[in-house]
Design an enzyme around this catalytic site. Structure first.
Site, PDB file in Angstrom:
ATOM      1  N   CYS A  39      72.090   0.742  60.490  1.00 13.90           N
ATOM      2  CA  CYS A  39      71.909  -0.454  59.657  1.00 13.90           C
ATOM      3  C   CYS A  39      70.853  -1.412  60.214  1.00 13.90           C
ATOM      4  O   CYS A  39      70.355  -2.274  59.496  1.00 13.90           O
ATOM      5  CB  CYS A  39      73.237  -1.182  59.483  1.00 13.90           C
ATOM      6  SG  CYS A  39      74.483  -0.156  58.711  1.00 13.90           S
ATOM      7  N   HIS A  53      71.884  -8.585  57.239  1.00 16.11           N
ATOM      8  CA  HIS A  53      72.385  -7.283  56.802  1.00 16.11           C
ATOM      9  C   HIS A  53      73.597  -7.504  55.907  1.00 16.11           C
ATOM     10  O   HIS A  53      74.466  -8.321  56.205  1.00 16.11           O
ATOM     11  CB  HIS A  53      72.772  -6.450  58.026  1.00 16.11           C
ATOM     12  CG  HIS A  53      73.426  -5.160  57.683  1.00 16.11           C
ATOM     13  ND1 HIS A  53      72.940  -4.314  56.709  1.00 16.11           N
ATOM     14  CD2 HIS A  53      74.546  -4.556  58.179  1.00 16.11           C
ATOM     15  CE1 HIS A  53      73.723  -3.257  56.628  1.00 16.11           C
ATOM     16  NE2 HIS A  53      74.711  -3.377  57.499  1.00 16.11           N
ATOM     17  N   ASN A  62      76.953  -2.012  51.087  1.00 13.27           N
ATOM     18  CA  ASN A  62      76.208  -1.853  52.337  1.00 13.27           C
ATOM     19  C   ASN A  62      75.244  -0.674  52.179  1.00 13.27           C
ATOM     20  O   ASN A  62      75.671   0.473  52.112  1.00 13.27           O
ATOM     21  CB  ASN A  62      77.189  -1.607  53.485  1.00 13.27           C
ATOM     22  CG  ASN A  62      76.505  -1.474  54.833  1.00 13.27           C
ATOM     23  OD1 ASN A  62      75.278  -1.380  54.911  1.00 13.27           O
ATOM     24  ND2 ASN A  62      77.288  -1.469  55.895  1.00 13.27           N
TER      25      ASN A  62
HETATM   26  N1  COA Z   1      91.715  -0.072  49.285  1.00  9.47           N
HETATM   27  C1  COA Z   1      92.959  -0.413  49.583  1.00  9.47           C
HETATM   28  N2  COA Z   1      93.447  -0.422  50.831  1.00  9.47           N
HETATM   29  C2  COA Z   1      92.613  -0.072  51.812  1.00  9.47           C
HETATM   30  C3  COA Z   1      91.274   0.303  51.570  1.00  9.47           C
HETATM   31  C4  COA Z   1      90.843   0.308  50.241  1.00  9.47           C
HETATM   32  N3  COA Z   1      89.588   0.653  49.904  1.00  9.47           N
HETATM   33  N4  COA Z   1      90.702   0.595  52.735  1.00  9.47           N
HETATM   34  C5  COA Z   1      91.608   0.419  53.674  1.00  9.47           C
HETATM   35  N5  COA Z   1      92.762   0.025  53.133  1.00  9.47           N
HETATM   36  C6  COA Z   1      94.013  -0.234  53.797  1.00  9.47           C
HETATM   37  C7  COA Z   1      94.169   0.592  55.050  1.00  9.47           C
HETATM   38  O1  COA Z   1      94.710   1.850  54.776  1.00  9.47           O
HETATM   39  C8  COA Z   1      95.122  -0.259  55.832  1.00  9.47           C
HETATM   40  O2  COA Z   1      96.409  -0.063  55.370  1.00  9.47           O
HETATM   41  P1  COA Z   1      97.636   0.001  56.398  1.00  9.47           P
HETATM   42  O3  COA Z   1      97.685  -1.362  57.035  1.00  9.47           O
HETATM   43  O4  COA Z   1      98.800   0.304  55.511  1.00  9.47           O
HETATM   44  O5  COA Z   1      97.319   1.081  57.366  1.00  9.47           O
HETATM   45  C9  COA Z   1      94.658  -1.631  55.474  1.00  9.47           C
HETATM   46  O6  COA Z   1      94.039  -1.573  54.198  1.00  9.47           O
HETATM   47  C10 COA Z   1      93.584  -2.084  56.431  1.00  9.47           C
HETATM   48  O7  COA Z   1      93.738  -3.378  56.501  1.00  9.47           O
HETATM   49  P2  COA Z   1      92.857  -4.125  57.515  1.00  9.47           P
HETATM   50  O8  COA Z   1      92.394  -3.202  58.603  1.00  9.47           O
HETATM   51  O9  COA Z   1      93.550  -5.370  57.885  1.00  9.47           O
HETATM   52  O10 COA Z   1      91.619  -4.423  56.618  1.00  9.47           O
HETATM   53  P3  COA Z   1      90.454  -5.365  57.006  1.00  9.47           P
HETATM   54  O11 COA Z   1      90.711  -6.725  56.534  1.00  9.47           O
HETATM   55  O12 COA Z   1      90.056  -5.154  58.441  1.00  9.47           O
HETATM   56  O13 COA Z   1      89.294  -4.787  56.114  1.00  9.47           O
HETATM   57  C11 COA Z   1      87.283  -3.558  56.308  1.00  9.47           C
HETATM   58  C12 COA Z   1      88.803  -3.500  56.339  1.00  9.47           C
HETATM   59  C13 COA Z   1      86.748  -2.142  56.536  1.00  9.47           C
HETATM   60  C14 COA Z   1      86.829  -4.054  54.949  1.00  9.47           C
HETATM   61  C15 COA Z   1      86.810  -4.501  57.412  1.00  9.47           C
HETATM   62  O14 COA Z   1      87.400  -4.181  58.637  1.00  9.47           O
HETATM   63  C16 COA Z   1      85.324  -4.487  57.571  1.00  9.47           C
HETATM   64  O15 COA Z   1      84.612  -4.860  56.694  1.00  9.47           O
HETATM   65  N6  COA Z   1      84.838  -4.103  58.753  1.00  9.47           N
HETATM   66  C17 COA Z   1      83.423  -4.027  59.006  1.00  9.47           C
HETATM   67  C18 COA Z   1      82.888  -2.837  58.322  1.00  9.47           C
HETATM   68  C19 COA Z   1      81.406  -2.842  58.258  1.00  9.47           C
HETATM   69  O16 COA Z   1      80.836  -3.752  57.751  1.00  9.47           O
HETATM   70  N7  COA Z   1      80.804  -1.787  58.771  1.00  9.47           N
HETATM   71  C20 COA Z   1      79.426  -1.588  58.735  1.00  9.47           C
HETATM   72  C21 COA Z   1      78.767  -2.464  59.742  1.00  9.47           C
HETATM   73  S1  COA Z   1      77.091  -2.040  59.787  1.00  9.47           S
END
Ligand code: COA
Length: 324
Positions: A114, A251, A281
């Site tokens: 990225c 980004h 993204n």
């Molecule tokens: N729809 C519904 N539920 C989802 C899901 C989706 N698309 N994706 C994940 N979940 C669930 C998971 O299974 C998990 O459930 P569980 O608690 O029963 O195991 C839960 O949601 C995850 O919750 P949590 O980890 O608290 O979510 P979060 O608030 O951390 O959000 C992201 C997850 C991925 C959106 C977030 O961590 C994020 O944006 N991280 C950075 C990612 C990024 O930008 N990467 C690229 C950088 S270059």
């Protein structure tokens, strides 16, 4: 006499097909509400079958060259930031080079995921400052849809395809570095975090490409800290403060990362270019796509001070401060 790189043209390309969150909810166990609340994303563009990274990159670069009034044959460096090349080799950049009618100079791919576009800006800027290159095209282009596991709701809802490009030209003159063009670039990486965001694949290790694996919360935490830190580093290097920035072009990974970084930097949201709702993204393409959009609609104007910044797998991260 100081040589600086000026951004003289921007271009962008998005594949025609739009996939909404409602469509994603028909593929995996997710909802529009969950995706919007956790990421801000409402839709993403997905490349058509047979439409490859080189096609997206070429379209964006062609538009950037047209905006700059520069011919492909005048370009002497092409840097393509991508983690989704058409082939393992040769570089996707050389395909784009040929299609642009660029017969001389050098073209290569740059892999910083990225951060690929910001890394590319640093590379091209340093070639120009060294006097080795007069006209460069820097592209960020990705078809991340090809890397996704479309059954993994943790990752498949987050990404999209697209490309953005800029044309840089050497500009020499008297004056301080603050007057015009790229003021400075700042790159970092920390390979200790390799496994937090990676694909389990590659030609040397498995011979396949592998799908994306991510520890979302950890990535999130590092992103906010690193992005705010590198933006401050760029400002300090130039004796500037956040109030001097007209536009932050970050980004576009997640609206909550953008908000968290903005909060840490103390920059008002009105001065941040946000496209993540519509593009998701797009990895290396996200910054030049956002830049091209804001230049195109007249938000970013000549004389504006613009901070580009990105963070990606590796981890890699960086910033580029430019006077348009
Ligand atoms: N729809 C519904 N539920 C989802 C899901 C989706 N698309 N994706 C994940 N979940 C669930 C998971 O299974 C998990 O459930 P569980 O608690 O029963 O195991 C839960 O949601 C995850 O919750 P949590 O980890 O608290 O979510 P979060 O608030 O951390 O959000 C992201 C997850 C991925 C959106 C977030 O961590 C994020 O944006 N991280 C950075 C990612 C990024 O930008 N990467 C690229 C950088 S270059």
């Amino acid at each position: 006499m100081i040589i600086r790189s000026r951004i003289v043209g921007c271009g962008a390309y998005l594949p025609e097909r739009v996939v909404t969150n409602a469509e994603m909810a028909r593929m995996v166990d997710t909802t529009d509400e969950w995706i919007v609340e956790r990421t801000g994303i409402r839709q993403r563009h997905i490349a058509a079958e047979g439409e490859n990274t080189s096609d997206l990159a070429f379209a964006a670069a062609e538009r950037a060259l047209a905006a700059a009034g520069v011919k492909g044959s005048d370009v002497d460096l092409l840097v393509l930031g991508t983690a989704t090349p058409d082939n393992t080799f040769p570089a996707t950049a050389v395909k784009v080079q040929a299609r642009l009618g660029m017969t001389g100079g050098a073209a290569f791919d740059l892999q910083a995921v990225c951060s690929g576009f910001v890394y590319g800006m640093a590379v091209a800027d340093n070639f120009i400052r060294a006097g080795q290159v007069r006209t460069a095209v820097v592209i960020g282009a990705e078809t991340f849809s090809r890397l996704l596991d479309w059954t993994d709701r943790n990752t498949c809802v987050l990404f999209g395809d697209g490309a953005g490009a800029v044309v840089l030209r050497a500009d020499s003159g008297e004056g301080t570095n603050r007057d015009v063009g790229i003021l400075s670039t700042h790159l970092h990486s920390d390979g200790r975090h390799h496994d937090l965001l990676h694909t389990k694949g590659g030609p040397s290790s498995t011979r396949g490409i592998g799908a994306i694996h991510m520890q979302g919360k950890e990535v999130f935490r590092h992103a906010v800290v690193n992005l705010a830190r590198v933006a401050n580093e760029a400002l300090e290097a130039n004796g500037l403060t956040v109030t001097d920035i007209d536009w932050l072009v970050p980004h576009q990974a997640n609206l909550r990362i953008l908000d968290g970084t903005a909060h840490k930097l103390n920059i008002p949201s009105e001065r941040i270019v946000v496209t993540v709702q519509r593009h998701a993204n797009t990895s290396a393409a996200s910054v030049p796509l956002a830049l091209a959009e804001a230049v195109g609609d007249g938000r970013i104007r000549p004389g504006h001070l613009v901070m580009l910044e990105a963070m990606g797998g590796g981890f890699t991260w960086g910033a580029c401060l430019a006077r348009m």
